[in-house]
Scaffold this motif. Structure first.
Motif, PDB file in Angstrom:
ATOM      1  N   ASP A  90       0.826  -1.210   0.000  1.00  0.00           N
ATOM      2  CA  ASP A  90       0.000   0.000   0.000  1.00  0.00           C
ATOM      3  C   ASP A  90       0.860   1.259   0.000  1.00  0.00           C
ATOM      4  O   ASP A  90       0.555   2.238  -0.688  1.00  0.00           O
ATOM      5  N   TRP A 122       2.464   1.750  -3.324  1.00  0.00           N
ATOM      6  CA  TRP A 122       1.481   2.295  -4.258  1.00  0.00           C
ATOM      7  C   TRP A 122       1.369   3.811  -4.128  1.00  0.00           C
ATOM      8  O   TRP A 122       1.206   4.519  -5.126  1.00  0.00           O
ATOM      9  N   ARG A 142      -2.646  -1.693  -9.156  1.00  0.00           N
ATOM     10  CA  ARG A 142      -2.374  -2.093  -7.775  1.00  0.00           C
ATOM     11  C   ARG A 142      -1.779  -3.493  -7.716  1.00  0.00           C
ATOM     12  O   ARG A 142      -0.880  -3.777  -6.922  1.00  0.00           O
ATOM     13  N   GLU A 164       1.766  -4.705  -6.096  1.00  0.00           N
ATOM     14  CA  GLU A 164       1.837  -5.804  -5.127  1.00  0.00           C
ATOM     15  C   GLU A 164       2.882  -6.832  -5.542  1.00  0.00           C
ATOM     16  O   GLU A 164       3.616  -7.363  -4.698  1.00  0.00           O
TER      17      GLU A 164
END
Length: 220
Positions: free
Chosen positions: A26, A29, A48, A52
């Motif tokens: 997160d 990102w 996303r 990851e």
């Protein structure tokens, strides 16, 4: 000396550097999804799911090869400032033949002792950084870059560090010069051909012997 035994406060005073792994996806990102950042990394915003996968791969790099990328957090606020750190280049798939910019010496082609998840160069690393745009112009990239050099040379004992950036990225060029990296040439590859047909990547290099005799590049 391992990462666990290295006092990161000695490398950077304003930032807390945490090795990237799946749990940091997160935060990664927040950096690579920034509208001022992603255009410098392939021209399309990553998904996303892609970020990851990057976080997972970065974690594997730390586990297998003892080095990787950090997420940089402000020590006071805890906010995500950016991403920085080091990476090993695959020996059999050097994406731009970066080794050509290093001395023609045997150590350049030595493979790391751990052959998975890929066979990588053992004695030199690639250094990079990316900051969320609201933190530009505050010296954080310089701080992350110097921390990376100190970790590469003083902790890991590397023989060289290389850094590459789009030739139009004047901010990164300035950081490279500020921390002691020296222009070594331009990387031309069809895969990375620039928008105007220009060689897209500038390569800078710092050798360990230069680091050791150039105290201004050390973290302060």
């Amino acid at each position: 000396m391992s990462l666990a035994s290295c006092d990161m406060a000695e490398l950077t005073k304003r930032l807390r550097l945490e090795p990237v792994g799946p749990d940091n996806a997160d935060d990664l990102w927040l950096v690579h999804g920034d509208d001022e950042v992603w255009p410098w990394y392939g021209g399309t915003m990553p998904s996303r799911e892609q970020v990851e996968r990057w976080a997972k791969s970065m974690g594997e790099s730390w586990r297998s090869h003892g080095v990787g990328k950090w997420i940089a957090y402000d020590r006071v606020s805890g906010e995500v400032v950016g991403r920085g750190g080091l990476g090993r280049t695959p020996l059999d798939d050097d994406w731009g033949r970066v080794y050509r910019f290093l001395p023609a010496e045997p150590w350049v082609d030595v493979a790391h002792e751990v052959p998975h998840p890929s066979v990588v160069h053992a004695n030199w690393l690639e250094l990079g950084w990316a900051l969320r745009h609201q933190y530009w112009g505050r010296g954080y990239a310089t701080e992350i870059g110097r921390a990376g050099l100190a970790y590469a040379f003083d902790v890991l004992g590397m023989r060289a560090v290389v850094s590459c950036t789009d030739r139009r990225n004047v901010r990164s060029h300035a950081v490279m010069e500020r921390i002691g990296l020296r222009y070594a040439g331009e990387l031309w590859s069809e895969e990375f051909e620039g928008r105007d047909g220009d060689p897209p990547m500038t390569v800078c290099v710092l050798l360990r012997r230069e680091w050791e005799r150039s105290s201004p590049t050390r973290a302060r």
